[in-house]
Write a protein that holds these residues in place. Structure first.
Motif, mmCIF file in Angstrom:
data_model
loop_
_atom_site.group_PDB
_atom_site.id
_atom_site.type_symbol
_atom_site.label_atom_id
_atom_site.label_comp_id
_atom_site.label_asym_id
_atom_site.label_seq_id
_atom_site.Cartn_x
_atom_site.Cartn_y
_atom_site.Cartn_z
ATOM 1 N N LYS A 138 38.991 55.783 43.438
ATOM 2 C CA LYS A 138 39.416 54.937 44.563
ATOM 3 C C LYS A 138 39.076 55.629 45.864
ATOM 4 O O LYS A 138 39.353 56.824 46.026
ATOM 5 N N ASP B 258 43.927 48.803 30.705
ATOM 6 C CA ASP B 258 42.691 48.976 31.480
ATOM 7 C C ASP B 258 42.390 50.458 31.694
ATOM 8 O O ASP B 258 41.247 50.893 31.571
ATOM 9 N N ARG C 17 48.081 44.671 29.228
ATOM 10 C CA ARG C 17 47.983 44.105 30.574
ATOM 11 C C ARG C 17 47.456 42.682 30.504
ATOM 12 O O ARG C 17 47.303 42.020 31.519
HETATM 13 MG MG MG Z 1 44.503 49.976 38.601
#
Ligand code: MG
Ligand code: ATP
Length: 215
Positions: A43, A106, A131
């Motif tokens: 990220k 994930d 999820r």
């Molecule tokens: Mg995430």
């Protein structure tokens, strides 16, 4: 004591995380420790809200729950946060306890790319939470996401919904109430002035607005 380590960016924490932690706790754990990452490779750091503020939001969200705690060890360590380093530290802090690492489906699917993935999977139990509604129909297929050197040794236990890595360690697949909530959607909602009510605790919403975190 059975302790769950729940790592993530938590930018911000939301009911998907909280419900996953609750269901993992009900089934397996005495407590869950939320561990916000300081910086993660996947990220863009510039986009991520300061880790101390992400921790603060977690603390606001969990303050009335006695089974939930937070830890600043990744923040204190600084630099890029690797789950492996966190697991090593937790094992030192809790030598007599049973440790579990909680991940969403994930995140589990990217586990091969983690630093020292095989070592982590050999060191502590994993709880993989669903999820999506489809989650975990084919355990053999899910084994494909493990590092190659582990795939050969695991025993798939269909009834137990788990892989036995070796005698003491397992990867458990836990079907939970799926809440299709993500931090990305929440951040976009804030940016676009769309309501986030009931996606995350009200007090966290207030904190975000007061500190203009995502506007
Ligand atoms: Mg995430
Ligand atoms: P982003 O959209 O920024 O990636 P996120 O909502 O996926 O945020 P993370 O901080 O990336 O949240 O997730 C931390 C951990 O929580 C991961 O293991 C992830 O799979 C899990 N998780 C996140 N949202 C949910 C959810 N709604 N249900 C179950 N697990 C979740």
């Amino acid at each position: 004591m059975r302790i769950g380590i729940f790592g993530g960016t938590f930018n911000p924490v939301h009911y998907g995380h909280l419900r996953a932690a609750e269901e993992a706790a009900v089934k397996f754990l005495d407590k869950v420790v939320f561990v916000p990452a300081h910086i993660t490779l996947d990220k863009v750091p510039a986009q991520a809200v300061n880790s101390k503020l992400r921790l603060e939001m977690i603390n606001i969200a969990i303050k009335d729950n006695r089974k939930f705690e937070s830890s600043d060890i990744e923040i204190k360590r600084g630099g890029i946060s690797y789950s492996y380093d966190t697991v090593v530290q937790f094992k030192k802090m809790y030598p007599g306890d049973e440790l579990y690492f909680i991940v969403g489906e994930d995140a589990y699917k990217h586990i091969k790319s983690w630093k020292n993935a095989s070592a982590i999977l050999n060191e502590i139990n994993f709880i993989v939470v669903s999820r999506s509604k489809l989650g975990f129909k084919n355990l053999a297929k899910l084994a494909g996401f493990l590092p190659d050197n582990l795939k050969e040794n695991i025993v798939i236990d269909y009834n137990g919904n788990r892989f036995a890595m070796h005698r003491n360690i397992a990867v458990y697949f836990l079907k939970i109430t799926v809440l299709d909530i993500s931090s990305t959607d929440i951040r976009n909602n804030f940016k676009n002035n769309i309501s986030n009510l009931f996606l995350l605790p009200n007090e966290v919403i207030k904190y975000i607005i007061n500190n203009k975190l995502y506007s």
